[in-house]
Write an enzyme that holds these catalytic residues in place. Sequence first.
Site, PDB file in Angstrom:
ATOM      1  N   GLU A 194      25.977 -11.161 -22.272  1.00 18.42           N
ATOM      2  CA  GLU A 194      26.776 -10.060 -21.748  1.00 18.42           C
ATOM      3  C   GLU A 194      28.275 -10.347 -21.703  1.00 18.42           C
ATOM      4  O   GLU A 194      29.093  -9.429 -21.773  1.00 18.42           O
ATOM      5  CB  GLU A 194      26.295  -9.697 -20.337  1.00 18.42           C
ATOM      6  N   SER A 473     -20.599  18.503  15.163  1.00 18.64           N
ATOM      7  CA  SER A 473     -21.468  17.653  15.982  1.00 18.64           C
ATOM      8  C   SER A 473     -20.917  16.240  16.174  1.00 18.64           C
ATOM      9  O   SER A 473     -21.469  15.474  16.968  1.00 18.64           O
ATOM     10  CB  SER A 473     -22.859  17.579  15.353  1.00 18.64           C
TER      11      SER A 473
END
Length: 773
Positions: A194, A473
Amino acid sequence: MAAKRGGGSRRRKGPGRKKQPGRRSLLRYLLGMLALPLILATAIGVLVLDNQVKARFSGAKWELPTHVYSRPLELYAGLNLPRAALLDELDELGYRRVARIEHPGQFAVTADGIELHARAFPFPEGEQPEQRVRLRLSGSGIVAIQDAGGKSLPLLRLEPIRIGGIYPEHAEDRVLLRLEELPPYLADAVIAVEDRDFYRHRGVSPRAILRALWANVRAGGIAQGGSTITQQLVKNFYLDRSQTLIRKAMEAVMAMLLELHYSKAEILEAYLNEIHLGQEGNRAIHGFGMASEFYFRQPLAELDLHQVALLVGLAKGSSYYNPRRHPERALARRNLVLTTLASEQIVVAAEAEAAARKPLDVTKTPGAVNRYPDVLDLVRRHLQRDYAARDLTAEGLRVFTHLDPRIQHRVENGIAEVLKRIETDRKLAAGTFQAAAVVVRVGTGEVLALAGSRTRDFAGFNRALDARRGIGSTAKPAVYLAALEQPGRFTLGTVIDDAPVSIRAGGKPWSPDNFDHISHGPVPLYRALSQSYNQATARLGLEVGVDKVAKVFRRLGYEGPLEEVPSLLLGGVSMTPFEVAGIYHTIAADGFHTPLRAIASVGDADRQLLARYAFEVEQRFQARDVYLLQYALRQVMLEGTAAGTRLPGAPELAGKTGTTNDQRDSWFAGFSGNYLAVVWVGRDDNKPMPLTGASGALRIWTAIMSGLEHRPLSGPPDDITLAWFDPATGNGSGPHCPGARQLPFASGSEPAQEDCGIGARTLDRVRGWLGLE
């Protein structure tokens, strides 16, 4: 005589050619006056930029996301963990299978076990060092654990799995690393590729600009950039993406200012943590630390040369060179980086050539993604009680949960596979049903797994936390517990009339019916619950009192809306699966209430412990009364609505089915001695289904729980007495009396015992031979 050319006499200048010495001075003065504001403005601008550079770079450079972890996997001799399950866990952690172990994060499979180099990990309570170990396995699990010297180890704790994060608004994800934590050639590789003049320039490199200009002229287009690493950091850190001359000038000035105030090491470290290296949806992968986990599911320090070269190559363009979407481009770019490293003598040519022959080695699925969005939703909600929103998205918190990935996979697979089979068997469209499930460790209230839909890896509507549905239930145990708290009035053998009942409630008649539309007459209390008889339950609840039943719901841990109306007795209340798990956990934990908790501890970005979420417990019911209720719930599994449910290695189970009116909701809540699971199945449009609690939710519950190692339920407390009774009359009986059954009773409430004698015993045997029992 004529004058000589060029003679000494001077030619007089006319008045029109007279010299004006003040004009040039005036021009210089005017230019100076005009330049002064420009110079001042430039100086002020540089000072402003200088302040911006120092303010951002000297403070907290990034908003760091909160990272969330699963429980660590604790291994010990005797643990029932099959080899395949252990290998799956190692794969989740990103361990690599190799022929010869060279560094942490690797393992090798042997004839009788696994050799492993466990990673170091900074747990909140302290750093765990890396360790080389040998696991000896059998068909059922771990036989022994030894260190590299052959010494037996009582415990090996593997690091937790990062399951996701809570991200800033811009969704940047990163793992901050220091230069000393990097692979030896990463920083040199980045500089070589770079910015080869990094250590020679002061933020801007004229040589790089000229080199890029020449390369672009030769290429006839943009082939190379002239920005330095410092300029790239400034562009990403401070500026927008515009390409104007003013922005480029600001970039150059700020790069020089950055170099003026900070060292090359500080700038390089910031760059390596800031650079964008990938994207997953709206989540941006920044820095080499997170990129390593994203592409390889490994810490950066463990990467080999060919992997490091790929990450360095992505700096040129992570989208264009995406190795999952464009592997050919990525491979070419990686090999170009390797060639550069060899030419710059960062690695020897032979190493670069060997690395170039290797595959990309990128995992098929990204690592460090939000794997379990519903669990993360729960974690986020719990954290919001104690932390501000910015703390969760900017301070880099490390959250350690109780999530068990193996159980979570069972939940997700169980929901997906069972619903698919149900829809196929009933010839229904795929996706007709939805489901949610919660798994909790009994006694501690630790949430081990949670799913809010049938679709994994998708952050949508979390039904486990937000779908309030009628529980049917599933509510009935509260009625029976309220009764059993009164042993002078009710026992498991108390006979209740399962006959039609009708009262006026809210000005309207309330006349509940049984699911099978049949009245079963006088039945013992335990059977009324195990068979889920509505009429018997309604009669019992009305006799106990609706207000007392409502208080039992509260004591069990439910804090939501609750109306004290008769329909409450049969499930006329809406809850989320998480809330149902909360009340059933109190039942499973022998009457001790513990708030369900997903989080074990929280640490900060510096790996210091901030908070430990301690175990809280409160006894809300007597163990005696809950034991009697558990007995009735065990009968649900043996002879009731869930009859025939069996789990390998689980001799005792307890649970309750639940079905709402018109079969709009299917529920099952059940537990062993150490695991509780609650499952809901229904439709998002709330339409009726052809499913009951047993034919829907129970099937998913069984698929989840069948793969776990279960402990038996708690034994009877000291104040429980076993006694014989006659189910037909509710009176005391004896071991040899026809139809006699032994039940647990609160001591002092048991019926008087009878001895039917030898004749009755003989008659009982004859009845057995004839199959009349």
